[in-house]
Design a protein around this motif. Structure first.
Motif, PDB file in Angstrom:
ATOM      1  N   LEU A 107       0.851  -1.184   0.000  1.00 54.85           N
ATOM      2  CA  LEU A 107       0.000   0.000   0.000  1.00 54.85           C
ATOM      3  C   LEU A 107       0.888   1.235   0.000  1.00 54.85           C
ATOM      4  O   LEU A 107       1.683   1.445   0.922  1.00 54.85           O
ATOM      5  CB  LEU A 107      -0.909   0.000   1.226  1.00 54.85           C
ATOM      6  CG  LEU A 107      -1.786   1.242   1.460  1.00 54.85           C
ATOM      7  CD1 LEU A 107      -2.718   1.483   0.278  1.00 54.85           C
ATOM      8  CD2 LEU A 107      -2.587   1.094   2.743  1.00 54.85           C
ATOM      9  N   LEU A 108       0.769   2.061  -1.051  1.00 53.23           N
ATOM     10  CA  LEU A 108       1.500   3.322  -1.154  1.00 53.23           C
ATOM     11  C   LEU A 108       0.559   4.441  -0.750  1.00 53.23           C
ATOM     12  O   LEU A 108      -0.487   4.639  -1.376  1.00 53.23           O
ATOM     13  CB  LEU A 108       1.997   3.543  -2.583  1.00 53.23           C
ATOM     14  CG  LEU A 108       2.814   2.406  -3.205  1.00 53.23           C
ATOM     15  CD1 LEU A 108       3.198   2.758  -4.628  1.00 53.23           C
ATOM     16  CD2 LEU A 108       4.049   2.112  -2.372  1.00 53.23           C
ATOM     17  N   LYS A 109       0.921   5.183   0.287  1.00 51.63           N
ATOM     18  CA  LYS A 109       0.015   6.172   0.871  1.00 51.63           C
ATOM     19  C   LYS A 109       0.696   7.527   0.990  1.00 51.63           C
ATOM     20  O   LYS A 109       1.696   7.677   1.686  1.00 51.63           O
ATOM     21  CB  LYS A 109      -0.421   5.672   2.251  1.00 51.63           C
ATOM     22  CG  LYS A 109      -0.954   6.712   3.223  1.00 51.63           C
ATOM     23  CD  LYS A 109      -2.339   7.188   2.893  1.00 51.63           C
ATOM     24  CE  LYS A 109      -2.878   8.076   4.025  1.00 51.63           C
ATOM     25  NZ  LYS A 109      -4.038   8.863   3.627  1.00 51.63           N
ATOM     26  N   GLY A 110       0.181   8.513   0.281  1.00 51.35           N
ATOM     27  CA  GLY A 110       0.628   9.878   0.486  1.00 51.35           C
ATOM     28  C   GLY A 110       0.143  10.356   1.845  1.00 51.35           C
ATOM     29  O   GLY A 110      -1.045  10.216   2.163  1.00 51.35           O
ATOM     30  N   VAL A 111       1.028  10.909   2.642  1.00 50.90           N
ATOM     31  CA  VAL A 111       0.658  11.350   3.990  1.00 50.90           C
ATOM     32  C   VAL A 111      -0.492  12.347   3.943  1.00 50.90           C
ATOM     33  O   VAL A 111      -1.338  12.386   4.840  1.00 50.90           O
ATOM     34  CB  VAL A 111       1.889  11.955   4.710  1.00 50.90           C
ATOM     35  CG1 VAL A 111       1.476  12.665   5.994  1.00 50.90           C
ATOM     36  CG2 VAL A 111       2.907  10.863   5.012  1.00 50.90           C
ATOM     37  N   HIS A 112      -0.565  13.132   2.878  1.00 55.39           N
ATOM     38  CA  HIS A 112      -1.568  14.189   2.784  1.00 55.39           C
ATOM     39  C   HIS A 112      -2.743  13.803   1.888  1.00 55.39           C
ATOM     40  O   HIS A 112      -3.487  14.674   1.428  1.00 55.39           O
ATOM     41  CB  HIS A 112      -0.905  15.469   2.270  1.00 55.39           C
ATOM     42  CG  HIS A 112       0.300  15.877   3.066  1.00 55.39           C
ATOM     43  ND1 HIS A 112       0.202  16.553   4.266  1.00 55.39           N
ATOM     44  CD2 HIS A 112       1.622  15.652   2.859  1.00 55.39           C
ATOM     45  CE1 HIS A 112       1.423  16.754   4.752  1.00 55.39           C
ATOM     46  NE2 HIS A 112       2.296  16.226   3.920  1.00 55.39           N
ATOM     47  N   ASP A 113      -2.914  12.506   1.669  1.00 60.99           N
ATOM     48  CA  ASP A 113      -4.015  12.016   0.840  1.00 60.99           C
ATOM     49  C   ASP A 113      -5.252  11.776   1.692  1.00 60.99           C
ATOM     50  O   ASP A 113      -5.163  11.225   2.798  1.00 60.99           O
ATOM     51  CB  ASP A 113      -3.611  10.712   0.150  1.00 60.99           C
ATOM     52  CG  ASP A 113      -4.734  10.129  -0.699  1.00 60.99           C
ATOM     53  OD1 ASP A 113      -5.448  10.919  -1.344  1.00 60.99           O
ATOM     54  OD2 ASP A 113      -4.886   8.895  -0.709  1.00 60.99           O
ATOM     55  N   SER A 145       3.630  13.895  -0.330  1.00 68.56           N
ATOM     56  CA  SER A 145       2.635  13.639  -1.377  1.00 68.56           C
ATOM     57  C   SER A 145       1.210  13.673  -0.852  1.00 68.56           C
ATOM     58  O   SER A 145       0.964  13.418   0.323  1.00 68.56           O
ATOM     59  CB  SER A 145       2.881  12.262  -2.021  1.00 68.56           C
ATOM     60  OG  SER A 145       4.102  12.219  -2.696  1.00 68.56           O
ATOM     61  N   GLY A 146       0.307  13.971  -1.779  1.00 69.32           N
ATOM     62  CA  GLY A 146      -1.107  13.822  -1.542  1.00 69.32           C
ATOM     63  C   GLY A 146      -1.590  12.549  -2.207  1.00 69.32           C
ATOM     64  O   GLY A 146      -1.100  11.456  -1.920  1.00 69.32           O
ATOM     65  N   HIS A 147      -2.522  12.692  -3.148  1.00 71.91           N
ATOM     66  CA  HIS A 147      -3.147  11.527  -3.774  1.00 71.91           C
ATOM     67  C   HIS A 147      -2.288  10.889  -4.863  1.00 71.91           C
ATOM     68  O   HIS A 147      -2.567   9.773  -5.283  1.00 71.91           O
ATOM     69  CB  HIS A 147      -4.495  11.967  -4.373  1.00 71.91           C
ATOM     70  CG  HIS A 147      -5.377  10.844  -4.816  1.00 71.91           C
ATOM     71  ND1 HIS A 147      -5.691   9.771  -4.001  1.00 71.91           N
ATOM     72  CD2 HIS A 147      -6.029  10.616  -5.998  1.00 71.91           C
ATOM     73  CE1 HIS A 147      -6.488   8.934  -4.654  1.00 71.91           C
ATOM     74  NE2 HIS A 147      -6.691   9.425  -5.865  1.00 71.91           N
ATOM     75  N   MET A 148      -1.238  11.576  -5.325  1.00 70.65           N
ATOM     76  CA  MET A 148      -0.468  11.078  -6.474  1.00 70.65           C
ATOM     77  C   MET A 148       1.030  11.103  -6.217  1.00 70.65           C
ATOM     78  O   MET A 148       1.755  11.935  -6.779  1.00 70.65           O
ATOM     79  CB  MET A 148      -0.829  11.892  -7.720  1.00 70.65           C
ATOM     80  CG  MET A 148      -2.233  11.592  -8.213  1.00 70.65           C
ATOM     81  SD  MET A 148      -2.934  12.838  -9.302  1.00 70.65           S
ATOM     82  CE  MET A 148      -3.419  14.114  -8.128  1.00 70.65           C
ATOM     83  N   PRO A 149       1.529  10.197  -5.377  1.00 71.78           N
ATOM     84  CA  PRO A 149       2.973  10.117  -5.145  1.00 71.78           C
ATOM     85  C   PRO A 149       3.775   9.912  -6.424  1.00 71.78           C
ATOM     86  O   PRO A 149       4.924  10.342  -6.516  1.00 71.78           O
ATOM     87  CB  PRO A 149       3.125   8.914  -4.205  1.00 71.78           C
ATOM     88  CG  PRO A 149       1.801   8.800  -3.523  1.00 71.78           C
ATOM     89  CD  PRO A 149       0.788   9.226  -4.547  1.00 71.78           C
ATOM     90  N   ARG A 150       3.206   9.247  -7.425  1.00 70.34           N
ATOM     91  CA  ARG A 150       3.941   8.999  -8.679  1.00 70.34           C
ATOM     92  C   ARG A 150       4.323  10.296  -9.366  1.00 70.34           C
ATOM     93  O   ARG A 150       5.278  10.352 -10.133  1.00 70.34           O
ATOM     94  CB  ARG A 150       3.122   8.099  -9.602  1.00 70.34           C
ATOM     95  CG  ARG A 150       2.028   8.727 -10.465  1.00 70.34           C
ATOM     96  CD  ARG A 150       0.773   9.077  -9.702  1.00 70.34           C
ATOM     97  NE  ARG A 150      -0.356   9.444 -10.556  1.00 70.34           N
ATOM     98  CZ  ARG A 150      -1.160   8.582 -11.159  1.00 70.34           C
ATOM     99  NH1 ARG A 150      -0.952   7.290 -11.044  1.00 70.34           N
ATOM    100  NH2 ARG A 150      -2.173   9.006 -11.873  1.00 70.34           N
ATOM    101  N   PHE A 151       3.584  11.394  -9.082  1.00 69.56           N
ATOM    102  CA  PHE A 151       3.906  12.705  -9.625  1.00 69.56           C
ATOM    103  C   PHE A 151       4.725  13.540  -8.649  1.00 69.56           C
ATOM    104  O   PHE A 151       5.698  14.185  -9.035  1.00 69.56           O
ATOM    105  CB  PHE A 151       2.617  13.454  -9.983  1.00 69.56           C
ATOM    106  CG  PHE A 151       2.813  14.938 -10.140  1.00 69.56           C
ATOM    107  CD1 PHE A 151       3.531  15.440 -11.211  1.00 69.56           C
ATOM    108  CD2 PHE A 151       2.295  15.830  -9.210  1.00 69.56           C
ATOM    109  CE1 PHE A 151       3.729  16.812 -11.349  1.00 69.56           C
ATOM    110  CE2 PHE A 151       2.488  17.191  -9.342  1.00 69.56           C
ATOM    111  CZ  PHE A 151       3.207  17.687 -10.414  1.00 69.56           C
ATOM    112  N   GLU A 152       4.359  13.517  -7.363  1.00 67.83           N
ATOM    113  CA  GLU A 152       5.002  14.403  -6.398  1.00 67.83           C
ATOM    114  C   GLU A 152       6.356  13.885  -5.904  1.00 67.83           C
ATOM    115  O   GLU A 152       7.224  14.674  -5.532  1.00 67.83           O
ATOM    116  CB  GLU A 152       4.065  14.653  -5.223  1.00 67.83           C
ATOM    117  CG  GLU A 152       2.763  15.338  -5.633  1.00 67.83           C
ATOM    118  CD  GLU A 152       2.104  16.079  -4.497  1.00 67.83           C
ATOM    119  OE1 GLU A 152       2.531  17.202  -4.191  1.00 67.83           O
ATOM    120  OE2 GLU A 152       1.160  15.512  -3.908  1.00 67.83           O
TER     121      GLU A 152
END
Length: 305
Positions: free
Chosen positions: A246-252, A278-285
């Protein structure tokens, strides 16, 4: 490989990155119905350094052929398309990475065809759209508090705890009213860093007609009309047989604490990785760390719990 493949009577746009002899990884986009182009843009070259990355635009979405008004389309079609695509590509087993609603599809796929999947990765997933909607409403309350609008913040907190007559009513309150009323600040719920409008840039610079993004509307219309998408599938987590990350952005806000706790409690070989910036998109942030994390997990040989 890049182009359309006929899968179960529908032409789906499929893309392939990296060496086809490398370990295969299927990406499932969210939205619902947003397409895989943005993921390809930020992760295609990174992940394919070590893996054979396969992406596709789901049935009726973006570069795939559109859904027609009178065409039958159900949630289960997305699961069956995954399995049919695997067979069409001649892949014995693959790992699956699902983002947001793509995580929902990935869990359904794993539950239906467990022998087809080596490893599962969930990036900012939802397994229960009601929990995610209420979490987003609480996030909106936080935004209103930050700008000093205590009245709207209180209204949001009450809306997050309210009993609704249907999930459709909750969705209408969340997405069509509360989130829309945030205006430009709505993006604060999804992106932590300063580049809040990166996706608008992706759309405007994409090398295909902007009208294609509008195919998402028919896709969503049919899914929401069928209604299966509103069902929680949290109870399926304990049926996952393969290692799962599970990959979870802390701010998601989409992947709320209940999602995380239930995942860790019920998945035998379940692992959690936080992305602090990151928020909802760690792959970008956090693209480099994201790619490294995905590659290491897919190539990992042994797992303990």
């Amino acid at each position: 490989m890049s182009g359309k493949i006929n899968i179960r009577g529908k032409n789906l746009f499929v893309n392939s990155f990296g060496n086809e002899n490398s370990v295969p990884l299927l990406y499932l986009h969210g939205g619902p119905g947003v397409g895989s182009y943005d993921f390809e843009l930020f992760q295609g070259q990174r992940i394919s350094k070590k893996l054979h990355l396969i992406t596709f635009d789901q049935r009726g979405v973006l570069r795939s052929d559109p859904l027609q008004e009178d065409e039958k389309f159900e949630l289960n079609d997305l699961v069956e398309d995954c399995e049919a695509l695997r067979k069409s590509l001649g892949i014995d087993r693959w790992s699956v990475l699902g983002h947001s609603f793509g995580g929902y599809i990935g869990l359904l796929y794993s539950n239906t065809y467990p022998d087809s999947i080596d490893k599962l990765i969930f990036e900012s997933p939802t397994f229960d759209l009601s929990l995610s909607a209420r979490s987003l409403i609480r996030g909106a309350a936080g935004i209103y508090l930050n700008i000093g609008d205590e009245e709207r913040a209180t209204m949001c907190l009450k809306a997050a705890e309210k009993d609704y007559s249907s999930l459709e009513e909750l969705f209408n309150i969340c997405f069509n009213q509360i989130l829309n009323n945030l205006g430009d600040r709505r993006e604060d719920l999804y992106t932590h860093g300063p580049d809040k409008y990166f996706f608008d840039r992706v759309v405007s610079e994409a090398p295909f007609p902007k009208e294609w993004w509008g195919k998402q509307q028919m896709f969503q219309k049919k899914l929401y009309s069928e209604g299966a998408i509103y069902q929680s599938i949290m109870s399926m987590l304990h049926q996952i047989k393969c290692p799962a990350l599970l990959l979870k952005g802390v701010h998601d806000y989409v992947t709320c604490d209940i999602h995380v706790q239930t995942f860790l409690k019920n998945v035998k070989y379940g692992y959690l990785k936080f992305f602090e910036d990151s928020g909802h998109m760690p792959r970008f942030e956090e693209p480099e760390r994201y790619a490294e994390t995905v590659i290491q997990f897919v190539l990992r040989d042994s797992f303990e719990r």
